[in-house]
Write a protein that holds these residues in place. Structure first.
Motif, PDB file in Angstrom:
ATOM      1  N   MET A 228     -13.594  10.566 -67.281  1.00  8.85           N
ATOM      2  CA  MET A 228     -12.647   9.977 -68.061  1.00  8.85           C
ATOM      3  C   MET A 228     -11.244   9.845 -67.529  1.00  8.85           C
ATOM      4  N   THR A 229     -10.732   8.694 -67.978  1.00  8.93           N
ATOM      5  CA  THR A 229      -9.290   8.521 -67.396  1.00  8.93           C
ATOM      6  C   THR A 229      -8.493   8.276 -68.686  1.00  8.93           C
ATOM      7  N   THR A 230      -7.144   8.465 -68.528  1.00  6.11           N
ATOM      8  CA  THR A 230      -6.158   8.320 -69.659  1.00  6.11           C
ATOM      9  C   THR A 230      -5.208   7.437 -69.061  1.00  6.11           C
ATOM     10  N   HIS A 231      -4.743   6.524 -69.996  1.00  2.86           N
ATOM     11  CA  HIS A 231      -3.780   5.478 -69.695  1.00  2.86           C
ATOM     12  C   HIS A 231      -2.758   5.437 -70.897  1.00  2.86           C
ATOM     13  N   VAL A 232      -1.653   5.756 -70.469  1.00  3.22           N
ATOM     14  CA  VAL A 232      -0.380   5.878 -71.401  1.00  3.22           C
ATOM     15  C   VAL A 232       0.272   4.738 -71.327  1.00  3.22           C
ATOM     16  N   VAL A 233       0.441   4.173 -72.567  1.00  2.00           N
ATOM     17  CA  VAL A 233       1.628   3.296 -72.703  1.00  2.00           C
ATOM     18  C   VAL A 233       2.919   3.567 -73.603  1.00  2.00           C
ATOM     19  N   VAL A 234       3.911   3.530 -72.874  1.00  2.00           N
ATOM     20  CA  VAL A 234       4.965   4.024 -73.317  1.00  2.00           C
ATOM     21  C   VAL A 234       5.600   2.665 -73.872  1.00  2.00           C
ATOM     22  N   MET A 235       5.669   2.780 -75.315  1.00  2.00           N
ATOM     23  CA  MET A 235       5.866   1.894 -76.332  1.00  2.00           C
ATOM     24  C   MET A 235       7.571   1.893 -77.028  1.00  2.00           C
ATOM     25  N   GLY A 236       7.930   0.677 -77.305  1.00  3.93           N
ATOM     26  CA  GLY A 236       9.122   0.628 -78.327  1.00  3.93           C
ATOM     27  C   GLY A 236      10.026  -0.614 -78.111  1.00  3.93           C
ATOM     28  N   VAL A 237      11.067  -0.802 -78.707  1.00  2.91           N
ATOM     29  CA  VAL A 237      11.730  -1.785 -78.584  1.00  2.91           C
ATOM     30  C   VAL A 237      12.727  -2.007 -77.298  1.00  2.91           C
ATOM     31  N   SER A 238      13.023  -2.875 -76.994  1.00  2.00           N
ATOM     32  CA  SER A 238      13.906  -3.092 -75.799  1.00  2.00           C
ATOM     33  C   SER A 238      15.166  -2.180 -75.593  1.00  2.00           C
ATOM     34  N   GLY A 239      15.422  -1.447 -74.686  1.00  2.00           N
ATOM     35  CA  GLY A 239      16.547  -0.385 -74.724  1.00  2.00           C
ATOM     36  C   GLY A 239      16.498   0.940 -75.545  1.00  2.00           C
ATOM     37  N   SER A 240      15.190   1.283 -75.506  1.00  2.00           N
ATOM     38  CA  SER A 240      14.617   2.572 -76.248  1.00  2.00           C
ATOM     39  C   SER A 240      14.591   3.605 -75.120  1.00  2.00           C
ATOM     40  N   GLY A 241      14.543   3.225 -74.006  1.00  2.00           N
ATOM     41  CA  GLY A 241      14.095   4.193 -72.894  1.00  2.00           C
ATOM     42  C   GLY A 241      12.954   4.263 -72.581  1.00  2.00           C
ATOM     43  N   LYS A 242      11.983   3.141 -72.502  1.00  2.00           N
ATOM     44  CA  LYS A 242      10.542   3.268 -72.298  1.00  2.00           C
ATOM     45  C   LYS A 242      10.378   3.652 -70.822  1.00  2.00           C
ATOM     46  N   SER A 243      11.217   2.688 -69.755  1.00  2.00           N
ATOM     47  CA  SER A 243      11.019   2.840 -68.786  1.00  2.00           C
ATOM     48  C   SER A 243      11.361   4.063 -68.012  1.00  2.00           C
ATOM     49  N   THR A 244      12.320   4.800 -68.452  1.00  2.00           N
ATOM     50  CA  THR A 244      13.101   6.077 -68.146  1.00  2.00           C
ATOM     51  C   THR A 244      11.833   7.021 -68.618  1.00  2.00           C
ATOM     52  N   VAL A 245      11.318   7.160 -69.587  1.00  2.00           N
ATOM     53  CA  VAL A 245      10.241   8.206 -69.999  1.00  2.00           C
ATOM     54  C   VAL A 245       9.179   7.912 -69.365  1.00  2.00           C
ATOM     55  N   ALA A 246       8.450   6.457 -69.239  1.00  2.00           N
ATOM     56  CA  ALA A 246       7.218   6.313 -68.411  1.00  2.00           C
ATOM     57  C   ALA A 246       7.363   6.738 -66.985  1.00  2.00           C
ATOM     58  N   GLU A 247       8.617   6.368 -66.259  1.00  2.00           N
ATOM     59  CA  GLU A 247       8.795   6.680 -64.921  1.00  2.00           C
ATOM     60  C   GLU A 247       8.633   8.254 -64.810  1.00  2.00           C
ATOM     61  N   GLY A 248       9.329   9.014 -65.520  1.00  2.00           N
ATOM     62  CA  GLY A 248       9.274  10.532 -65.653  1.00  2.00           C
ATOM     63  C   GLY A 248       8.069  11.151 -65.876  1.00  2.00           C
ATOM     64  N   VAL A 249       7.231  10.685 -66.822  1.00  2.00           N
ATOM     65  CA  VAL A 249       5.967  10.937 -67.290  1.00  2.00           C
ATOM     66  C   VAL A 249       4.986  10.780 -65.965  1.00  2.00           C
ATOM     67  N   ALA A 250       4.819   9.483 -65.328  1.00  2.00           N
ATOM     68  CA  ALA A 250       4.294   9.222 -64.220  1.00  2.00           C
ATOM     69  C   ALA A 250       4.432  10.193 -63.017  1.00  2.00           C
ATOM     70  N   GLU A 251       5.688  10.463 -62.720  1.00  2.00           N
ATOM     71  CA  GLU A 251       5.983  11.191 -61.685  1.00  2.00           C
ATOM     72  C   GLU A 251       5.481  12.603 -61.957  1.00  2.00           C
ATOM     73  N   ARG A 252       5.854  13.182 -63.112  1.00  2.00           N
ATOM     74  CA  ARG A 252       5.378  14.569 -63.478  1.00  2.00           C
ATOM     75  C   ARG A 252       3.941  14.790 -63.395  1.00  2.00           C
ATOM     76  N   LEU A 253       3.143  13.653 -63.698  1.00  2.00           N
ATOM     77  CA  LEU A 253       1.681  13.814 -63.612  1.00  2.00           C
ATOM     78  C   LEU A 253       1.082  13.224 -62.552  1.00  2.00           C
ATOM     79  N   GLY A 254       1.944  12.420 -61.654  1.00  2.00           N
ATOM     80  CA  GLY A 254       1.291  12.218 -60.423  1.00  2.00           C
ATOM     81  C   GLY A 254       0.358  10.880 -60.816  1.00  2.00           C
ATOM     82  N   TRP A 255       0.545  10.158 -61.868  1.00  2.00           N
ATOM     83  CA  TRP A 255      -0.422   8.875 -62.140  1.00  2.00           C
ATOM     84  C   TRP A 255       0.260   7.721 -61.681  1.00  2.00           C
ATOM     85  N   THR A 256      -0.445   6.481 -61.554  1.00  2.00           N
ATOM     86  CA  THR A 256      -0.037   5.309 -61.489  1.00  2.00           C
ATOM     87  C   THR A 256       0.749   4.711 -62.338  1.00  2.00           C
ATOM     88  N   PHE A 257       2.126   4.149 -61.766  1.00  2.00           N
ATOM     89  CA  PHE A 257       3.000   3.666 -62.769  1.00  2.00           C
ATOM     90  C   PHE A 257       3.055   1.908 -62.752  1.00  2.00           C
TER      91      PHE A 257
END
Length: 172
Positions: free
Chosen positions: A1-30
């Motif tokens: 089973m795989t997990t696919h995280v969608v970091v969502m929200g309006v523009s400027g909410s910090g989606k990219s910062t959070v998503a990159e941090g999560v991907a880096e911490r977990l070693g998952w494809t971003f």
């Protein structure tokens, strides 16, 4: 089973910062969803014109297809996407859910007050999305529903706190 995280929200909410941090911490494809937009969508937003469902449809299908390809390869992913409406999130879930094996999609909604996010957008440089479109995104935003797998993070916390909370809540 795989997990696919969608970091969502309006523009400027910090989606990219959070998503990159999560991907880096977990070693998952971003992947950054903005990179999947056709030039016509980017041009439209840059002119201050909100996208409509017709504009978003092929973009969402491409994002869902990217997630499904990685799911089929047993590769966990993290992707940014505004995913403002339930129907958009359904598109992202559909292709992954169609695969056998119980793959899951988790939505991490980075959310906060309009004033906080607008203030962040004022200081942002080099992005095609103008601050003038923020209200249209808030107007379009539909909260996660109880049957959607996901959770909300408060944009007023530090990026490190957001990443830590997201990772703790994503891992089974």
């Amino acid at each position: 089973m795989t997990t696919h995280v969608v970091v969502m929200g309006v523009s400027g909410s910090g989606k990219s910062t959070v998503a990159e941090g999560v991907a880096e911490r977990l070693g998952w494809t971003f992947a950054e969803a903005d990179e999947f937009h056709p030039q016509s969508n980017i041009d439209k937003m840059a002119r201050g014109i909100p996208l409509d469902d017709r504009d978003r449809a092929p973009w969402l299908r491409d994002l869902g297809g990217w997630m499904a390809e990685h799911a089929a390869a047993e590769d966990d992913t993290v992707i940014t996407c505004s995913a403002l409406k339930r129907s958009y999130r359904d598109v992202l879930r559909r292709d992954v859910a169609a695969l056998a094996g119980g793959h899951r999609v988790v939505f991490v909604h980075v959310h906060g007050p309009f004033e906080v996010i607008a203030g962040r957008m004022e200081g942002r440089r080099g992005h095609f999305m103008p601050e003038s479109l923020l209200q249209s995104q808030f107007d379009t935003l539909e909260d996660l529903e109880p049957d959607e797998h996901g959770f909300v993070l408060d944009v007023r916390h530090s990026p490190q706190e957001l990443v830590t909370e997201a990772v703790e809540r994503i891992l089974p």
